[in-house]
Design a protein around this motif. Structure first.
Motif, PDB file in Angstrom:
ATOM      1  N   GLU A  65      53.719  27.731  66.563  1.00 12.77           N
ATOM      2  CA  GLU A  65      52.486  27.117  67.075  1.00 12.77           C
ATOM      3  C   GLU A  65      51.353  28.133  67.196  1.00 12.77           C
ATOM      4  OE1 GLU A  65      53.358  25.015  70.643  1.00 12.77           O
ATOM      5  OE2 GLU A  65      54.782  23.695  69.668  1.00 12.77           O
ATOM      6  N   ARG A  66      51.299  29.048  66.245  1.00 17.28           N
ATOM      7  CA  ARG A  66      50.178  29.991  66.171  1.00 17.28           C
ATOM      8  C   ARG A  66      49.343  29.610  64.957  1.00 17.28           C
ATOM      9  NH1 ARG A  66      53.499  35.549  67.107  1.00 17.28           N
ATOM     10  NH2 ARG A  66      54.066  35.157  69.268  1.00 17.28           N
ATOM     11  N   GLY A  67      48.398  28.745  65.186  1.00 19.35           N
ATOM     12  CA  GLY A  67      47.584  28.223  64.089  1.00 19.35           C
ATOM     13  C   GLY A  67      46.778  29.301  63.388  1.00 19.35           C
ATOM     14  N   GLY A  68      46.327  30.293  64.144  1.00 19.12           N
ATOM     15  CA  GLY A  68      45.539  31.364  63.549  1.00 19.12           C
ATOM     16  C   GLY A  68      46.335  32.175  62.550  1.00 19.12           C
ATOM     17  N   LEU A  69      47.602  32.417  62.882  1.00 20.02           N
ATOM     18  CA  LEU A  69      48.461  33.188  61.979  1.00 20.02           C
ATOM     19  C   LEU A  69      48.716  32.402  60.695  1.00 20.02           C
ATOM     20  CD1 LEU A  69      50.136  35.752  61.558  1.00 20.02           C
ATOM     21  CD2 LEU A  69      52.054  34.563  62.626  1.00 20.02           C
ATOM     22  N   ALA A  70      48.915  31.110  60.828  1.00 22.38           N
ATOM     23  CA  ALA A  70      49.139  30.277  59.642  1.00 22.38           C
ATOM     24  C   ALA A  70      47.890  30.230  58.774  1.00 22.38           C
ATOM     25  CB  ALA A  70      49.543  28.872  60.057  1.00 22.38           C
ATOM     26  N   ALA A  71      46.726  30.141  59.397  1.00 22.99           N
ATOM     27  CA  ALA A  71      45.475  30.098  58.630  1.00 22.99           C
ATOM     28  C   ALA A  71      45.248  31.415  57.891  1.00 22.99           C
ATOM     29  CB  ALA A  71      44.302  29.802  59.554  1.00 22.99           C
ATOM     30  N   ARG A  72      45.520  32.533  58.560  1.00 17.39           N
ATOM     31  CA  ARG A  72      45.369  33.828  57.894  1.00 17.39           C
ATOM     32  C   ARG A  72      46.379  33.980  56.763  1.00 17.39           C
ATOM     33  NH1 ARG A  72      44.660  35.812  63.261  1.00 17.39           N
ATOM     34  NH2 ARG A  72      46.814  36.539  63.232  1.00 17.39           N
ATOM     35  N   GLY A  73      47.569  33.434  56.969  1.00 16.62           N
ATOM     36  CA  GLY A  73      48.576  33.477  55.902  1.00 16.62           C
ATOM     37  C   GLY A  73      48.142  32.684  54.683  1.00 16.62           C
ATOM     38  N   GLN A  75      45.059  32.138  53.786  1.00 15.07           N
ATOM     39  CA  GLN A  75      44.020  32.935  53.137  1.00 15.07           C
ATOM     40  C   GLN A  75      44.628  34.084  52.327  1.00 15.07           C
ATOM     41  OE1 GLN A  75      41.413  34.222  56.236  1.00 15.07           O
ATOM     42  NE2 GLN A  75      40.214  32.328  56.218  1.00 15.07           N
ATOM     43  N   ALA A  76      45.670  34.686  52.858  1.00 19.55           N
ATOM     44  CA  ALA A  76      46.331  35.788  52.142  1.00 19.55           C
ATOM     45  C   ALA A  76      46.938  35.297  50.836  1.00 19.55           C
ATOM     46  CB  ALA A  76      47.397  36.430  53.022  1.00 19.55           C
ATOM     47  N   VAL A  77      47.513  34.104  50.854  1.00 21.66           N
ATOM     48  CA  VAL A  77      48.104  33.554  49.629  1.00 21.66           C
ATOM     49  C   VAL A  77      47.015  33.312  48.589  1.00 21.66           C
ATOM     50  CG1 VAL A  77      49.271  31.533  48.668  1.00 21.66           C
ATOM     51  CG2 VAL A  77      50.089  32.538  50.783  1.00 21.66           C
ATOM     52  N   VAL A  78      45.911  32.711  49.014  1.00 24.76           N
ATOM     53  CA  VAL A  78      44.826  32.442  48.068  1.00 24.76           C
ATOM     54  C   VAL A  78      44.261  33.741  47.500  1.00 24.76           C
ATOM     55  CG1 VAL A  78      42.475  31.530  47.887  1.00 24.76           C
ATOM     56  CG2 VAL A  78      44.220  30.219  49.093  1.00 24.76           C
ATOM     57  N   TRP A  79      44.031  34.727  48.356  1.00 23.80           N
ATOM     58  CA  TRP A  79      43.455  35.986  47.878  1.00 23.80           C
ATOM     59  C   TRP A  79      44.433  36.784  47.027  1.00 23.80           C
ATOM     60  CZ3 TRP A  79      38.658  36.664  47.186  1.00 23.80           C
ATOM     61  CH2 TRP A  79      37.735  36.046  48.003  1.00 23.80           C
ATOM     62  N   SER A  80      45.711  36.654  47.282  1.00 24.73           N
ATOM     63  CA  SER A  80      46.670  37.345  46.420  1.00 24.73           C
ATOM     64  C   SER A  80      46.697  36.705  45.027  1.00 24.73           C
ATOM     65  CB  SER A  80      48.063  37.365  47.037  1.00 24.73           C
ATOM     66  OG  SER A  80      48.594  36.063  47.102  1.00 24.73           O
ATOM     67  N   LEU A  81      46.539  35.388  44.967  1.00 30.46           N
ATOM     68  CA  LEU A  81      46.450  34.732  43.656  1.00 30.46           C
ATOM     69  C   LEU A  81      45.191  35.166  42.918  1.00 30.46           C
ATOM     70  CD1 LEU A  81      47.587  31.104  44.538  1.00 30.46           C
ATOM     71  CD2 LEU A  81      48.821  32.782  43.181  1.00 30.46           C
ATOM     72  N   ILE A  82      44.066  35.203  43.636  1.00 26.08           N
ATOM     73  CA  ILE A  82      42.815  35.619  43.017  1.00 26.08           C
ATOM     74  C   ILE A  82      42.895  37.073  42.549  1.00 26.08           C
ATOM     75  CG2 ILE A  82      40.374  36.088  43.496  1.00 26.08           C
ATOM     76  CD1 ILE A  82      40.434  33.584  45.297  1.00 26.08           C
ATOM     77  N   SER A  83      43.468  37.941  43.379  1.00 21.76           N
ATOM     78  CA  SER A  83      43.568  39.348  42.986  1.00 21.76           C
ATOM     79  C   SER A  83      44.508  39.527  41.797  1.00 21.76           C
ATOM     80  CB  SER A  83      44.017  40.213  44.160  1.00 21.76           C
ATOM     81  OG  SER A  83      45.330  39.886  44.545  1.00 21.76           O
ATOM     82  N   GLY A  84      45.593  38.779  41.751  1.00 19.87           N
ATOM     83  CA  GLY A  84      46.496  38.856  40.605  1.00 19.87           C
ATOM     84  C   GLY A  84      45.816  38.433  39.316  1.00 19.87           C
ATOM     85  N   MET A  85      45.040  37.340  39.384  1.00 18.74           N
ATOM     86  CA  MET A  85      44.309  36.904  38.197  1.00 18.74           C
ATOM     87  C   MET A  85      43.248  37.928  37.808  1.00 18.74           C
ATOM     88  SD  MET A  85      43.917  32.788  38.604  1.00 18.74           S
ATOM     89  CE  MET A  85      43.307  32.797  40.278  1.00 18.74           C
ATOM     90  N   GLY A  86      42.583  38.506  38.786  1.00 17.71           N
ATOM     91  CA  GLY A  86      41.567  39.519  38.501  1.00 17.71           C
ATOM     92  C   GLY A  86      42.156  40.759  37.864  1.00 17.71           C
ATOM     93  N   ILE A  87      43.303  41.199  38.368  1.00 18.92           N
ATOM     94  CA  ILE A  87      43.960  42.379  37.799  1.00 18.92           C
ATOM     95  C   ILE A  87      44.395  42.104  36.362  1.00 18.92           C
ATOM     96  CG2 ILE A  87      46.031  43.825  37.937  1.00 18.92           C
ATOM     97  CD1 ILE A  87      45.757  43.531  41.018  1.00 18.92           C
ATOM     98  N   GLY A  88      44.990  40.940  36.137  1.00 21.15           N
ATOM     99  CA  GLY A  88      45.418  40.593  34.788  1.00 21.15           C
ATOM    100  C   GLY A  88      44.255  40.495  33.814  1.00 21.15           C
ATOM    101  N   LEU A  89      43.162  39.884  34.251  1.00 23.72           N
ATOM    102  CA  LEU A  89      41.990  39.749  33.392  1.00 23.72           C
ATOM    103  C   LEU A  89      41.354  41.101  33.111  1.00 23.72           C
ATOM    104  CD1 LEU A  89      39.976  37.847  31.976  1.00 23.72           C
ATOM    105  CD2 LEU A  89      38.698  37.809  34.115  1.00 23.72           C
ATOM    106  N   THR A  90      41.217  41.923  34.147  1.00 24.75           N
ATOM    107  CA  THR A  90      40.609  43.241  33.962  1.00 24.75           C
ATOM    108  C   THR A  90      41.449  44.105  33.034  1.00 24.75           C
ATOM    109  OG1 THR A  90      39.646  43.096  36.165  1.00 24.75           O
ATOM    110  CG2 THR A  90      39.752  45.280  35.174  1.00 24.75           C
ATOM    111  N   TYR A  91      42.769  44.094  33.222  1.00 26.10           N
ATOM    112  CA  TYR A  91      43.656  44.865  32.351  1.00 26.10           C
ATOM    113  C   TYR A  91      43.496  44.414  30.902  1.00 26.10           C
ATOM    114  CZ  TYR A  91      47.880  46.430  30.045  1.00 26.10           C
ATOM    115  OH  TYR A  91      48.747  46.978  29.154  1.00 26.10           O
ATOM    116  N   SER A  92      43.458  43.103  30.697  1.00 29.10           N
ATOM    117  CA  SER A  92      43.337  42.582  29.333  1.00 29.10           C
ATOM    118  C   SER A  92      42.022  42.993  28.693  1.00 29.10           C
ATOM    119  CB  SER A  92      43.437  41.058  29.345  1.00 29.10           C
ATOM    120  OG  SER A  92      44.661  40.650  29.872  1.00 29.10           O
ATOM    121  N   LEU A  93      40.931  42.895  29.453  1.00 22.95           N
ATOM    122  CA  LEU A  93      39.634  43.263  28.901  1.00 22.95           C
ATOM    123  C   LEU A  93      39.554  44.752  28.582  1.00 22.95           C
ATOM    124  CD1 LEU A  93      37.214  41.149  31.106  1.00 22.95           C
ATOM    125  CD2 LEU A  93      37.659  40.881  28.673  1.00 22.95           C
ATOM    126  N   VAL A  94      39.991  45.585  29.521  1.00 20.90           N
ATOM    127  CA  VAL A  94      39.925  47.026  29.288  1.00 20.90           C
ATOM    128  C   VAL A  94      40.806  47.417  28.104  1.00 20.90           C
ATOM    129  CG1 VAL A  94      40.522  49.280  30.262  1.00 20.90           C
ATOM    130  CG2 VAL A  94      39.293  47.619  31.645  1.00 20.90           C
TER     131      VAL A  94
END
Length: 105
Positions: A65-73, A75-94
């Motif tokens: 029942e810690r809503g703040g922790l779940a919300a931050r979690g 956000q972490a999942v979304v940002w980890s997906l975005i960072s993974g896509m960014g790393i893959g795209l940047t590696y491919s371009l370079v």
């Protein structure tokens, strides 16, 4: 926009830097590939760990029942997906531009 393209085409036709062939020396191609591969691999591993820890925070937050922790979690999942896509795209371009500069298409 078309005036800019005409100017760039004019400059490209005039060859403003004669005899210039941008290219990394041959001995650097092996180490550069290793550095790019290791950087991308470590970055993607960190993105996966970030996603896993985010899902753990979501589970703990919902079960305790810690809503703040779940919300931050979430956000972490979304940002980890975005960072993974960014790393893959940047590696491919370079890597693509590096290979094109070496003439290996």
């Amino acid at each position: 926009m078309s005036q800019m393209m005409e100017t760039l085409n004019f400059l490209a036709a005039k060859n403003p830097i004669p005899g210039f062939n941008p290219k990394l020396p041959g001995p650097l191609s092996g180490p550069t590939g290793k550095i790019l591969s290791w950087t991308a691999g470590v970055g993607l591993a960190m993105a996966v760990l970030g996603g896993l820890s985010g899902w753990a925070c979501v589970a703990i937050g919902h079960n305790s029942e810690r809503g703040g922790l779940a919300a931050r979690g979430k956000q972490a999942v979304v940002w980890s997906l975005i960072s993974g896509m960014g790393i893959g795209l940047t590696y491919s371009l370079v890597w693509t531009f590096f290979r094109l500069s070496q003439g290996k298409g």
